[in-house]
Design an enzyme around this catalytic site. Structure first.
Site, PDB file in Angstrom:
ATOM      1  N   CYS A 149      10.373   2.508   6.750  1.00  0.00           N
ATOM      2  CA  CYS A 149       8.960   2.830   6.956  1.00  0.00           C
ATOM      3  C   CYS A 149       8.724   4.277   7.502  1.00  0.00           C
ATOM      4  CB  CYS A 149       8.417   2.083   7.790  1.00  0.00           C
ATOM      5  SG  CYS A 149       8.946   1.818   9.475  1.00  0.00           S
ATOM      6  N   GLU A 173       4.696   6.502  -1.125  1.00  0.00           N
ATOM      7  CA  GLU A 173       5.854   5.946  -0.372  1.00  0.00           C
ATOM      8  C   GLU A 173       6.641   5.407  -1.468  1.00  0.00           C
ATOM      9  OE1 GLU A 173       5.654   2.384   1.891  1.00  0.00           O
ATOM     10  OE2 GLU A 173       7.072   3.227   3.444  1.00  0.00           O
ATOM     11  N   LYS A 222       5.255 -15.792  10.227  1.00  0.00           N
ATOM     12  CA  LYS A 222       5.492 -15.982   8.826  1.00  0.00           C
ATOM     13  C   LYS A 222       6.742 -14.914   8.213  1.00  0.00           C
ATOM     14  CE  LYS A 222       4.733 -14.941   4.822  1.00  0.00           C
ATOM     15  NZ  LYS A 222       5.743 -14.235   3.999  1.00  0.00           N
ATOM     16  N   GLU A 232       1.447  -2.039  11.402  1.00  0.00           N
ATOM     17  CA  GLU A 232       2.450  -1.100  11.180  1.00  0.00           C
ATOM     18  C   GLU A 232       2.819  -0.928   9.719  1.00  0.00           C
ATOM     19  OE1 GLU A 232       5.509  -2.211  13.891  1.00  0.00           O
ATOM     20  OE2 GLU A 232       4.261  -1.908  15.689  1.00  0.00           O
TER      21      GLU A 232
HETATM   22  P1  NAD Z   1       4.487  -6.503   2.117  1.00  0.00           P
HETATM   23  O1  NAD Z   1       3.078  -5.860   2.431  1.00  0.00           O
HETATM   24  O2  NAD Z   1       4.589  -6.842   0.461  1.00  0.00           O
HETATM   25  O3  NAD Z   1       4.926  -7.815   2.635  1.00  0.00           O
HETATM   26  C1  NAD Z   1       4.854  -7.838   3.873  1.00  0.00           C
HETATM   27  C2  NAD Z   1       4.706  -9.083   4.513  1.00  0.00           C
HETATM   28  O4  NAD Z   1       3.282  -9.639   4.127  1.00  0.00           O
HETATM   29  C3  NAD Z   1       5.556 -10.387   3.867  1.00  0.00           C
HETATM   30  O5  NAD Z   1       5.789 -11.407   4.835  1.00  0.00           O
HETATM   31  C4  NAD Z   1       4.619 -10.932   2.795  1.00  0.00           C
HETATM   32  O6  NAD Z   1       5.014 -12.266   2.661  1.00  0.00           O
HETATM   33  C5  NAD Z   1       3.316 -10.914   3.354  1.00  0.00           C
HETATM   34  N1  NAD Z   1       2.169 -10.967   2.531  1.00  0.00           N
HETATM   35  C6  NAD Z   1       2.038 -10.483   1.197  1.00  0.00           C
HETATM   36  N2  NAD Z   1       0.840 -10.618   0.815  1.00  0.00           N
HETATM   37  C7  NAD Z   1       0.179 -11.324   1.845  1.00  0.00           C
HETATM   38  C8  NAD Z   1      -1.289 -11.826   1.717  1.00  0.00           C
HETATM   39  N3  NAD Z   1      -2.237 -11.787   0.759  1.00  0.00           N
HETATM   40  N4  NAD Z   1      -1.768 -12.277   2.953  1.00  0.00           N
HETATM   41  C9  NAD Z   1      -0.990 -12.490   4.041  1.00  0.00           C
HETATM   42  N5  NAD Z   1       0.450 -11.998   3.896  1.00  0.00           N
HETATM   43  C10 NAD Z   1       0.979 -11.520   2.895  1.00  0.00           C
HETATM   44  O7  NAD Z   1       5.555  -5.343   2.460  1.00  0.00           O
HETATM   45  P2  NAD Z   1       6.993  -5.461   2.172  1.00  0.00           P
HETATM   46  O8  NAD Z   1       7.562  -4.977   0.763  1.00  0.00           O
HETATM   47  O9  NAD Z   1       7.876  -6.803   2.635  1.00  0.00           O
HETATM   48  O10 NAD Z   1       7.463  -4.431   3.232  1.00  0.00           O
HETATM   49  C11 NAD Z   1       7.653  -2.975   2.821  1.00  0.00           C
HETATM   50  C12 NAD Z   1       6.564  -2.150   3.362  1.00  0.00           C
HETATM   51  O11 NAD Z   1       6.294  -2.317   5.049  1.00  0.00           O
HETATM   52  C13 NAD Z   1       6.463  -0.638   3.229  1.00  0.00           C
HETATM   53  O12 NAD Z   1       5.436  -0.172   3.080  1.00  0.00           O
HETATM   54  C14 NAD Z   1       7.000  -0.237   4.836  1.00  0.00           C
HETATM   55  O13 NAD Z   1       6.748   1.152   4.956  1.00  0.00           O
HETATM   56  C15 NAD Z   1       6.364  -0.993   5.487  1.00  0.00           C
HETATM   57  N6  NAD Z   1       6.926  -1.247   7.028  1.00  0.00           N
HETATM   58  C16 NAD Z   1       6.320  -0.575   8.007  1.00  0.00           C
HETATM   59  C17 NAD Z   1       6.885  -0.568   9.322  1.00  0.00           C
HETATM   60  C18 NAD Z   1       6.287   0.086  10.497  1.00  0.00           C
HETATM   61  O14 NAD Z   1       6.678   0.057  11.505  1.00  0.00           O
HETATM   62  N7  NAD Z   1       5.224   0.752  10.257  1.00  0.00           N
HETATM   63  C19 NAD Z   1       8.160  -1.169   9.536  1.00  0.00           C
HETATM   64  C20 NAD Z   1       8.728  -1.748   8.233  1.00  0.00           C
HETATM   65  C21 NAD Z   1       8.217  -1.736   7.088  1.00  0.00           C
END
Ligand code: NAD
Length: 492
Positions: A292, A390, A184, A259
């Site tokens: 991240c 963050e 997804k 992650e």
């Molecule tokens: P997010 O959590 O808003 O979304 C991530 C994914 O989760 C998206 O595909 C979204 O559609 C999905 N999602 C949202 N709500 C959901 C639910 N209720 N059920 C299932 N899926 C759902 O995060 P974002 O804003 O897209 O990304 C930024 C975050 O990701 C930051 O906190 C960043 O630090 C983190 N990140 C971590 C790493 C790592 O390797 N540790 C890498 C990149 C980004």
């Protein structure tokens, strides 16, 4: 009539799902907006529970044959996927840049070649690492055969800040280990996942082995995480979302790998190479700070802090902000209006709380849109929001320290634990401090380098589990020990 494809920077992208080897439309769609100029790139199929059910069923049906292929045959197919990615690096770079606003030059030089590596390297590791040598029960003569059985259907949910890189870093090992996959992609940048489906099909990945369901987190992500027929859940994203989906995964007892976010420190000691420290500091504005691993909290020895700050501010001031399609651009826009407002709010509150911006501190008025200026803050209190939460944008803080002990204490004073970077000329100190830091990855006199065979992941709120090399296969397989007795055989 619903639009099924879009031309993005001259590249044709299918906006539908990819399920069971076919393009599938949905009745509803959502707008994919480019952060570069807030224009709509297309109306993407908005999946829900029905599309998720279909994709999981297709993945389940394809599983036995894919898992049953000899590992070398499976891996040859994945190497063809890598070839396909390499052949389309320019298309993938153009589309990713338009979709999430990241720099075209980073994609061409580093990101997309690494995307190909996510298939090639894990294909190589699978051939090497899935054949564990037999063991023996000491003194008993029993032979123990350790095998890595594919787990089944892997659900992968990814964020928008490096969409294809972060998706393939999970897809590569999951497929190499013999699983089938449902992805997804992020609704803010869904397009390269669709191009990957084209590449998979051209490379001969059988129908149902790789599936993409487009849609929002609430509508497509939630039913995928709650699906009773998935065997693994790999999630990259924010802490609040991880909290929500943990409940669904727990209900079905599905092993998960997370992650998540970070608030990583960059610690600069008095014996540091200052040129190197400044260079690493300015790298933190890459991807407009939407990384991240970003070392957002800069902790600098008091003897160097004035010179370090002056040089970081001067160098960051020369960064060119603008359209990421221009190869000369250094800093682009934030992903969405919502993200822009969140970052603006963090900085406004930080300044109201007593932090001082020495650079930036607000939107880039010349560019308008979603462009937020690179911002350097000093005098932020250690327990203030900007130092503890963050901020997913081009914002860093600089804080002085007096002793090594104090530096380690401040660096570790966080609920996150993704990464930490230190700059020092003293090898003993490097060993000592890297051992003392609470982080999944510690960089010493370097930043953002890692072999795919090494473990990656975060402590505390930064995640659960480790992936990379054998650690990926630990997660994406069911490890079995078959113990063979030396007696009881017909020929005995
Ligand atoms: P997010 O959590 O808003 O979304 C991530 C994914 O989760 C998206 O595909 C979204 O559609 C999905 N999602 C949202 N709500 C959901 C639910 N209720 N059920 C299932 N899926 C759902 O995060 P974002 O804003 O897209 O990304 C930024 C975050 O990701 C930051 O906190 C960043 O630090 C983190 N990140 C971590 C790493 C790592 O390797 N540790 C890498 C990149 C980004």
């Amino acid at each position: 009539m619903q639009q099924h494809t879009a031309e993005v920077e001259g590249v044709r992208v299918d906006l539908r799902h990819w399920i069971g080897g076919e393009r599938v439309a949905s009745e509803r769609t959502f707008a994919d907006i480019s952060p570069i100029d807030e224009t709509e790139l297309g109306q993407v199929a908005a999946g829900g529970a029905a599309e998720v059910d279909a994709a999981v069923a297709a993945a389940r049906a394809a599983f036995p044959a894919w898992a049953g292929l000899p590992v070398s045959e499976r891996c040859d197919i994945l190497r063809r996927v890598a070839d396909g990615i390499e052949a389309r690096i320019e298309d993938l770079s153009l589309v990713e840049t338009r979709d999430n606003g990241s720099l075209i030059r980073s994609h061409r030089r580093g990101v997309m070649p690494r995307v190909a590596m996510n298939f090639r390297a894990f294909a190589d590791f699978a051939e090497k690492q899935l054949g564990h040598p037999d063991m023996e029960v000491p003194g008993r003569g029993h032979r123990e055969r350790i095998t890595y059985d594919p787990a089944g259907v892997v659900a992968i949910i990814t964020p928008w800040n490096a969409p294809l890189m972060l998706a393939t870093w999970r897809i590569g090992p999951a497929l190499a280990a013999g699983n089938t996959v449902v992805v997804k992609p992020p609704e803010w940048a869904p397009l390269t996942a669709s191009l990957l489906a084209d590449i998979m099909a051209e490379a001969g990945v059988p129908a149902g082995v790789f599936n993409v369901v487009q849609g929002t987190g609430a509508e497509a992500g939630a039913p995928l995480t709650a699906h009773p027929d998935i065997n693994r859940l790999a999630f990259t994203g924010s802490v609040p979302t991880a909290g929500v989906i943990s409940k669904a995964a727990a209900e079905n007892i599905v092993p998960l790998s997370y992650e998540l976010g970070g608030k990583s420190p960059l610690v600069v000691f008095e014996d540091a190479d200052l040129d190197l420290a400044v260079e690493i500091a300015v790298e933190q504005f890459d991807n407009a700070g939407q990384v991240c691993l970003k070392a957002a909290r800069m902790l600098v020895h008091s003897s160097l802090v004035d010179e370090f700050t002056e040089r970081v501010v001067a160098k960051a001031a020369t960064l060119r902000q603008g359209d990421p399609r221009d190869a000369e651009t250094d800093v682009s826009a934030l992903i969405s209006r919502r993200a822009f407002e969140q970052v603006s709010g963090f900085v406004e509150r930080a300044i109201a709380d007593g932090a001082r911006p020495l650079l930036g501190g607000g939107p880039n008025a010349d560019l308008g849109g979603l462009y937020f200026s690179p911002t350097v803050l000093v005098d932020a209190a250690l327990d203030s929001e900007v130092m503890t939460e963050e901020v997913f944008g081009p914002v860093v803080t600089i804080t002085p320290f007096e002793t090594e002990e104090e530096a380690v204490r401040i660096a570790n004073d966080t609920r996150f634990g993704l990464a930490a970077t230190l700059v020092t000329g003293d090898r003993d100190r490097a060993e000592r401090v890297s051992s003392a830091l609470n982080a999944g990855t510690v960089w010493v006199n370097c930043f953002f380098v890692r072999d795919l065979e090494a473990p990656f992941g975060g402590n505390g709120r930064s995640g659960i589990g480790r992936e990379g090399g054998i650690w990926s296969f630990d997660f994406y397989t069911d490890i079995k020990n078959s113990v063979f007795s030396p007696t009881g055989w017909k020929e005995d």
